[in-house]
Design a protein around this motif. Structure first.
Motif, PDB file in Angstrom:
ATOM      1  N   ARG A  53       0.967  -1.317  -0.106  1.00  0.00           N
ATOM      2  CA  ARG A  53       0.078   0.015   0.108  1.00  0.00           C
ATOM      3  C   ARG A  53       0.922   1.177  -0.069  1.00  0.00           C
ATOM      4  O   ARG A  53       1.780   1.259   0.733  1.00  0.00           O
ATOM      5  CB  ARG A  53      -0.944  -0.148   1.452  1.00  0.00           C
ATOM      6  N   ALA A  59      -0.716   4.455   0.590  1.00  0.00           N
ATOM      7  CA  ALA A  59      -1.347   5.208   1.435  1.00  0.00           C
ATOM      8  C   ALA A  59      -0.797   5.021   2.537  1.00  0.00           C
ATOM      9  O   ALA A  59      -0.439   4.134   3.046  1.00  0.00           O
ATOM     10  CB  ALA A  59      -2.958   5.186   1.387  1.00  0.00           C
ATOM     11  N   PRO A  60      -0.759   6.160   3.502  1.00  0.00           N
ATOM     12  CA  PRO A  60       0.173   6.127   5.008  1.00  0.00           C
ATOM     13  C   PRO A  60      -0.713   5.215   5.735  1.00  0.00           C
ATOM     14  O   PRO A  60      -2.006   5.326   5.573  1.00  0.00           O
ATOM     15  CB  PRO A  60       0.281   7.431   5.452  1.00  0.00           C
ATOM     16  N   VAL A  61      -0.105   4.490   6.812  1.00  0.00           N
ATOM     17  CA  VAL A  61      -0.426   3.756   7.652  1.00  0.00           C
ATOM     18  C   VAL A  61      -0.017   4.309   9.195  1.00  0.00           C
ATOM     19  O   VAL A  61       1.097   4.577   9.195  1.00  0.00           O
ATOM     20  CB  VAL A  61      -0.368   2.242   7.601  1.00  0.00           C
ATOM     21  N   PRO A  62      -0.867   4.567  10.105  1.00  0.00           N
ATOM     22  CA  PRO A  62      -0.392   4.602  11.472  1.00  0.00           C
ATOM     23  C   PRO A  62       0.883   3.941  11.692  1.00  0.00           C
ATOM     24  O   PRO A  62       0.982   2.874  11.728  1.00  0.00           O
ATOM     25  CB  PRO A  62      -1.563   4.723  12.297  1.00  0.00           C
ATOM     26  N   GLY A  63       1.868   4.847  12.346  1.00  0.00           N
ATOM     27  CA  GLY A  63       3.151   4.018  12.907  1.00  0.00           C
ATOM     28  C   GLY A  63       3.965   3.690  11.634  1.00  0.00           C
ATOM     29  O   GLY A  63       4.977   3.180  12.184  1.00  0.00           O
ATOM     30  N   GLN A  64       3.763   4.206  10.653  1.00  0.00           N
ATOM     31  CA  GLN A  64       4.805   3.792   9.463  1.00  0.00           C
ATOM     32  C   GLN A  64       5.198   5.149   8.936  1.00  0.00           C
ATOM     33  O   GLN A  64       5.023   5.280   7.510  1.00  0.00           O
ATOM     34  CB  GLN A  64       4.392   2.737   8.559  1.00  0.00           C
ATOM     35  N   ARG A  65       5.528   6.174   9.489  1.00  0.00           N
ATOM     36  CA  ARG A  65       5.807   7.492   9.164  1.00  0.00           C
ATOM     37  C   ARG A  65       7.436   7.398   8.554  1.00  0.00           C
ATOM     38  O   ARG A  65       8.141   6.657   8.764  1.00  0.00           O
ATOM     39  CB  ARG A  65       5.507   8.616   9.988  1.00  0.00           C
TER      40      ARG A  65
END
Lengths: 213, 288
Positions: A202, A204-210
């Protein structure tokens, strides 16, 4: 004068015997399918023709392969221009073509020649969500759908095996084979495919993977 | 902190001039609700609150070669609390990270190291200070749907003020902790990702309660904590904390997502000073 008449009659005869397959590809929800490759294989064997002379390219734009699906005739060279202002690392491990374009910007001087028919899956080792396909056709009679429709023009009159391929289709391309007899004019062929979900890594951003990905 | 700031400054100067540098910006906006903001043990001391938070992080990533990326970023984040405005804060800092990939494709394992530093400014200044983090993590993708990662983070905070209370020192907000976590992401559909993680945190915890003998006996520092009220005291205790997280992330196109998560914190403090905190988060992330 006689020469011109003979030439004209030959041209007209040729036009009369060149016909079209008009293809429509829909998915399981009856929505038109883009990026499906429709091919027509003459029953009498594939004619020997040189690769198309046009410059085939697969661009990298905004960290995506454009177009998503590119169909080329076997033996065709393909360029991979990087239109982004960062570097990409294009690769494929597909049986039809294994290659690697190590980290680069701009356009590599030499194209990649696709000399075996089949499907080539493209990736970028920097941006894992980047996914593209090159369909290497064994026949000069192929095209890629836009909004579900495509026409294969200038087909000699005769009988063909018509097939369709899509990156997310359930089942095999061979399973879509239809016998199509092409006469004068257009012959319509319709396929309904069952498409799987696009489960690439993916973007699109996922929380914790900045941070940079 | 100065070293990190210098690195970020170097990145901002060198990035635009370097062909293999790519800028990136992450942003977030969301709300968080905690049922026990002060991490108190006794029901009479427990206070819940909600906060609106926003953050932005941006910088340059340098593609060192086909497997390694070095990134430098500036970070700015803030939170505003509804009931306890003294906890409202602003954090400004910098992060540098190195990411290495072992192989080709999306399933290749990766390793990430990072260091960050931030200045913390609170409405109630007893918490003002500096926060430093060092971390290492790694992970890989299994099949088309599963992502697994392991992380370690060392965190140290230094407060500006150290006003004590009686026999104990006042360096309550000078804390050190180690956190070890494991996380699994499941790509349920093209747009929906479910994730769950477990974190084991070992180190100092600041617990704000009214004065009581039990916590006084077990704490190593204390100071008045006006953010919670005139009769509240912040105690530094030694605790192990178990954190379970469950969340879902819905992709909004390729560069944004809508996210909700629930977090259960179980703190086991030395001397039987146990607490629970339930945290609910919701918000939007964008990434360019």
């Amino acid at each position: 004068m006689i020469v011109w008449l003979v030439a004209l009659s030959l041209v007209l005869a040729g036009v009369a015997e060149a016909s079209t397959i008009s293809a429509l590809v829909r998915d399981q929800r009856n929505e038109p399918v883009a990026d499906a490759v429709v091919v027509a294989l003459p029953r009498g064997g594939v004619p020997s023709v040189p690769a198309r002379t046009g410059r085939e390219t697969v661009d990298q734009v905004d960290k995506e392969f454009i177009p998503y699906v590119t169909a080329v005739l076997v033996g065709s060279p393909v360029y991979f221009p990087n239109r982004d202002n960062i570097r990409h690392h294009v690769y494929s491990f597909s049986a039809a073509k294994t290659f690697e374009l190590p980290l680069y910007s701009g356009t590599p001087a030499k194209p990649i020649v696709f000399d075996r028919p089949g499907v080539v899956t493209l990736g970028c080792n920097i941006h894992d969500w980047m996914l593209g396909y090159i369909y290497v056709a064994p026949t000069p009679y192929f095209a890629t759908t836009r909004q579900g429709r495509v026409k294969l023009d200038d087909l000699p009159v005769g009988t063909y095996t018509a097939r369709v391929w899509h990156p997310r289709m359930e089942g095999s391309e061979e399973g879509t084979a239809k016998a199509v007899t092409v006469g004068n004019g257009a012959t319509e062929v319709v396929w309904q495919l069952t498409l799987k979900e696009d489960l690439r890594p993916r973007r699109a951003p996922v929380p914790g993977q900045r941070g940079y990905r | 902190m100065k070293a990190v700031a210098a690195l970020v400054l170097a990145g901002c100067v060198l990035g635009p001039a370097t062909a293999f540098a790519s800028w990136f910006v992450d942003g977030d906006l969301g709300i968080v609700h905690e049922t026990n903001v002060g991490l108190a043990q006794k029901a009479r001391d427990v206070k819940s609150d909600s906060a609106l938070g926003a953050g932005v992080s941006g910088g340059y990533a340098f593609q060192l070669d086909d497997r390694n990326v070095l990134s430098l970023a500036g970070d700015l984040a803030g939170s505003g609390y509804a009931e306890l405005p003294g906890l409202s804060n602003l954090a400004a800092g910098a992060t540098t990270a190195f990411r290495s990939k072992f192989g080709f494709g999306g399933s290749a394992p990766w390793l990430r190291l990072f260091a960050s530093g931030a200045r913390l400014e609170y409405d109630n200044d007893v918490r003002d200070g500096w926060r430093y983090r060092l971390g290492a993590g790694g992970g890989m993708r299994f099949g088309e749907r599963w992502d697994v990662r392991l992380d370690y983070v060392f965190e140290e905070r230094f407060a500006d003020r150290r006003r004590g209370g009686g026999r104990l020192p006042g360096d309550v907000f000078d804390t050190t902790a180690h956190a070890y976590s494991a996380r699994v992401d499941f790509l349920s559909s093209e747009a929906l990702t479910l994730f769950s993680s477990y974190t084991f945190r070992d180190g100092d915890v600041v617990s704000t309660t009214r004065r009581n003998a039990e916590i006084l006996a077990a704490s190593s520092a204390l100071t008045a904590d006006r953010a919670f009220g005139p009769d509240f005291v912040a105690y530094k205790i030694d605790a192990t904390v178990h954190v379970l997280t469950f969340g879902m992330s819905i992709a909004l196109g390729s560069q944004a997502s809508l996210n909700v998560a629930y977090e259960r914190q179980i703190g086991l403090g030395r001397g039987g000073l146990d607490y629970f905190n339930d945290v609910f988060r919701g918000g939007v992330l964008v990434s360019f």
